[in-house]
Design an enzyme around this catalytic site. Structure first.
Site, short mmCIF file in Angstrom:
data_model
loop_
_atom_site.label_atom_id
_atom_site.label_comp_id
_atom_site.label_asym_id
_atom_site.label_seq_id
_atom_site.Cartn_x
_atom_site.Cartn_y
_atom_site.Cartn_z
N LYS A 199 45.31 -26.00 -5.86
CA LYS A 199 44.27 -24.98 -5.95
C LYS A 199 42.96 -25.59 -6.46
CE LYS A 199 43.83 -20.74 -8.71
NZ LYS A 199 42.58 -21.09 -9.35
N LYS A 251 33.27 -29.93 -2.32
CA LYS A 251 32.58 -30.14 -3.61
C LYS A 251 32.07 -31.58 -3.73
CE LYS A 251 35.55 -28.45 -6.80
NZ LYS A 251 36.18 -28.41 -8.13
N ASP A 275 43.53 -24.53 -1.41
CA ASP A 275 43.55 -23.06 -1.48
C ASP A 275 43.93 -22.49 -0.12
OD1 ASP A 275 42.01 -21.95 -4.17
OD2 ASP A 275 41.51 -23.99 -3.60
N LYS A 306 42.79 -31.69 -9.60
CA LYS A 306 43.13 -32.73 -8.60
C LYS A 306 42.25 -33.97 -8.75
CE LYS A 306 42.15 -30.03 -5.20
NZ LYS A 306 41.88 -28.80 -5.94
P1 ADP Z 1 39.84 -29.90 -8.77
O1 ADP Z 1 39.52 -31.26 -8.26
O2 ADP Z 1 41.26 -29.52 -8.58
O3 ADP Z 1 38.91 -28.84 -8.23
P2 ADP Z 1 38.88 -30.96 -11.30
O4 ADP Z 1 39.62 -32.24 -11.35
O5 ADP Z 1 37.45 -31.03 -10.90
O6 ADP Z 1 39.63 -29.90 -10.37
O7 ADP Z 1 39.06 -30.28 -12.73
C1 ADP Z 1 38.43 -29.06 -13.08
C2 ADP Z 1 38.03 -29.12 -14.55
O8 ADP Z 1 39.19 -29.18 -15.37
C3 ADP Z 1 37.19 -30.33 -14.90
O9 ADP Z 1 36.14 -29.96 -15.72
C4 ADP Z 1 38.16 -31.26 -15.63
O10 ADP Z 1 37.54 -32.07 -16.57
C5 ADP Z 1 39.11 -30.26 -16.28
N1 ADP Z 1 40.46 -30.83 -16.48
C6 ADP Z 1 41.32 -31.27 -15.53
N2 ADP Z 1 42.47 -31.70 -16.08
C7 ADP Z 1 42.35 -31.53 -17.42
C8 ADP Z 1 43.20 -31.79 -18.56
N3 ADP Z 1 44.43 -32.29 -18.40
N4 ADP Z 1 42.72 -31.50 -19.79
C9 ADP Z 1 41.49 -30.98 -19.94
N5 ADP Z 1 40.65 -30.72 -18.93
C10 ADP Z 1 41.06 -30.97 -17.68
MG MG Z 2 38.11 -31.80 -6.85
#
Ligand code: ADP
Ligand code: MG
Length: 272
Positions: free
Chosen positions: A9, A40, A126, A14
């Site tokens: 999601k 993104k 998603d 990720k």
């Molecule tokens: P996605 O790629 O799935 O859209 P992101 O990797 O960009 O998600 O993460 C979304 C947010 O959550 C970011 O701000 C990231 O720093 C935070 N985040 C992800 N994993 C963790 C974790 N284990 N602890 C704290 N914050 C996290």
């Molecule tokens: Mg991402």
């Protein structure tokens, strides 16, 4: 070469997990390529130290197809990691999934990615429409990891992704390689994710705690591996990278009906 994908999601973690695993694999001596397949286009931000402005689709939009060179779309990040961002359409115009198909085909045509030991696709999950399913449908990736927390909507997306993997597994080498838990501190989260993985005929390969060090590192545009290599969180990513490298427990998933998924959340998600 290992061909891996992380699905999950939006906002589940990720890209953060992918960048930290790529950094760990690279520090373990592997040649790594990370390909962001999310409009993104921030998958490789922590590895590059900045947001990637030269995405494949930006080039496709602004240049003659024949004039695009590998070096325009392939970038080098932390410890020599090859970084690519597929990019996305202008908001409100066109189809993001379609864009991923164009981007991956162009990378192939140009033979743009140098030889590596691991390619990691970071894919928004998603919607598992034709475009976002492309990395599994065309077997760009064979070992698929689904990232989820214990939140119902994240499990819902994960279960849908498992349905996509099941469809393509029947005619090729694509397999579910495991569930990666990324904690949101929901009740009995680890137990719920373990049970969820079992139901899907898979296993929980890691349970990554929610830790502010991830956000602090992100604010410095770094992975935890760079920012705090001795931290407990870094150790968790290092262990996950080793597990992924050595993983041979691949399976054809058995996704659930929504009611079954809901029942699982009801059973485990009670107050601790
Ligand atoms: P996605 O790629 O799935 O859209 P992101 O990797 O960009 O998600 O993460 C979304 C947010 O959550 C970011 O701000 C990231 O720093 C935070 N985040 C992800 N994993 C963790 C974790 N284990 N602890 C704290 N914050 C996290
Ligand atoms: Mg991402």
């Amino acid at each position: 070469m290992k061909k891996i994908a992380f699905y999950g999601k939006g906002g589940i973690g990720k890209s953060t997990t992918a960048a930290n695993v790529s950094a760990a694999l690279s520090l373990q001596g592997k040649k790594v390529c990370q390909i962001g397949c999310d409009p993104k286009n921030d998958s490789t931000r922590l590895l590059l130290g900045h947001i990637c402005k030269e995405t494949v689709l930006d080039k496709v939009r602004t240049c003659e197809m024949d004039s695009i060179k590998a070096e325009d779309i392939v970038h080098t990040g932390f410890n020599g990691i090859t970084c690519v961002e597929a990019g996305g359409p202008e908001p409100g115009v066109g189809c993001a999934g379609r864009g991923i198909i164009v981007a991956l085909q162009l990378l192939d045509k140009l033979k743009a990615v140098p030889p590596v030991d691991v390619t990691l696709y970071d894919v928004l999950g998603d919607v598992v429409c034709g475009g976002f399913a492309m990395p599994i449908r065309e077997e760009y990736a064979e070992e698929i990891y689904i990232i989820s927390s214990g939140e119902l909507m994240s499990l819902y997306a994960a279960n849908n992704i498992a349905k996509g993997i099941k469809r393509f597994a029947s005619r090729g080498s694509v397999r579910l390689a495991g569930i990666i838990g990324n904690s949101r501190n929901t009740p009995n989260e680890k137990e719920l994710l373990e049970a969820f993985a079992r139901k899907l005929n898979s296993r929980l390969v890691a349970f990554v705690p929610r830790d502010q060090i991830v956000n602090v590192a992100e604010n410095q545009r770094q992975t935890v591996l760079q920012f705090a290599p001795e931290s407990r969180q870094a150790e968790i990513y290092i262990k996950l990278a080793e597990t992924i490298w050595n993983n041979t427990e691949l399976s054809v998933p058995t996704p659930m009906e929504f009611e079954e998924l809901e029942a699982l959340a009801t059973e485990y998600g009670k107050e601790p």
